[in-house]
Motif scaffolding. Structure first.
Motif, PDB file in Angstrom:
ATOM      1  N   GLY A  81       0.831  -1.199   0.000  1.00  0.00           N
ATOM      2  CA  GLY A  81       0.000   0.000   0.000  1.00  0.00           C
ATOM      3  C   GLY A  81       0.862   1.244   0.000  1.00  0.00           C
ATOM      4  O   GLY A  81       2.033   1.215   0.382  1.00  0.00           O
ATOM      5  N   LYS A  82       0.250   2.340  -0.432  1.00  0.00           N
ATOM      6  CA  LYS A  82       0.995   3.594  -0.523  1.00  0.00           C
ATOM      7  C   LYS A  82       0.504   4.638   0.471  1.00  0.00           C
ATOM      8  O   LYS A  82       1.209   5.562   0.807  1.00  0.00           O
ATOM      9  N   LYS A  83      -0.728   4.517   0.926  1.00  0.00           N
ATOM     10  CA  LYS A  83      -1.223   5.488   1.905  1.00  0.00           C
ATOM     11  C   LYS A  83      -1.836   4.748   3.086  1.00  0.00           C
ATOM     12  O   LYS A  83      -2.264   3.608   2.958  1.00  0.00           O
ATOM     13  N   PRO A  84      -1.871   5.391   4.230  1.00  0.00           N
ATOM     14  CA  PRO A  84      -2.373   4.730   5.435  1.00  0.00           C
ATOM     15  C   PRO A  84      -3.813   4.244   5.257  1.00  0.00           C
ATOM     16  O   PRO A  84      -4.592   4.907   4.592  1.00  0.00           O
ATOM     17  N   ILE A  86      -1.096   1.459   5.816  1.00  0.00           N
ATOM     18  CA  ILE A  86      -0.219   0.575   5.053  1.00  0.00           C
ATOM     19  C   ILE A  86      -0.034  -0.716   5.829  1.00  0.00           C
ATOM     20  O   ILE A  86      -0.203  -0.760   7.048  1.00  0.00           O
TER      21      ILE A  86
END
Length: 126
Positions: A81-84, A86
């Motif tokens: 993943g790239k954004k919370p 994650i």
């Protein structure tokens, strides 16, 4: 030349050691590194899974030891993943997996010691 501890020096990644036992203990020694490796030997785990399985280790210590094991190439850290939120998963590398037979020998020896000289106790640590 002998390869075990006989006074010759050994080098790994630019660091010099007096013997191979010293090198090994630098990589996996201490109170928590082998325990972390033990908990990762069968499957990859998230940080919180490791915390639950090792309730007496502090968060700072676990984090530092995981970073050291990753730096030394024994543990892999994968971020999904790239954004919370994650997802971060830790697993043994092939190098880390090569230590599993040693972990199993340590476990067997520890079980033998407790069977002969101590006792297995259910519940939490005092």
């Amino acid at each position: 030349m002998k390869t075990e501890c006989v006074g010759d020096y050994v080098k790994l990644k630019g660091k010099t050691y007096p013997c191979t036992v010293s090198l090994t203990m630098d990589l996996v020694g201490g109170k928590w590194k082998a325990v972390i490796l033990y908990h990762l030997k069968d499957e990859a785990k998230r940080y919180n899974e490791l915390r639950k399985e090792m309730p007496s280790v502090t968060e700072m210590t676990l984090s530092l030891q995981l970073k050291q094991l990753e730096k030394d190439g024994l543990v892999s850290r994968k971020v999904h993943g790239k954004k919370p939120p994650i997802k971060v998963v830790y697993s043994l590398t092939d190098f880390g997996k090569s230590f599993v037979p040693v972990l199993e020998a340590i476990t067997q020896w520890g079980n033998k010691v407790v069977s002969e000289k101590g006792e297995f106790v259910n519940g939490q640590l005092p």
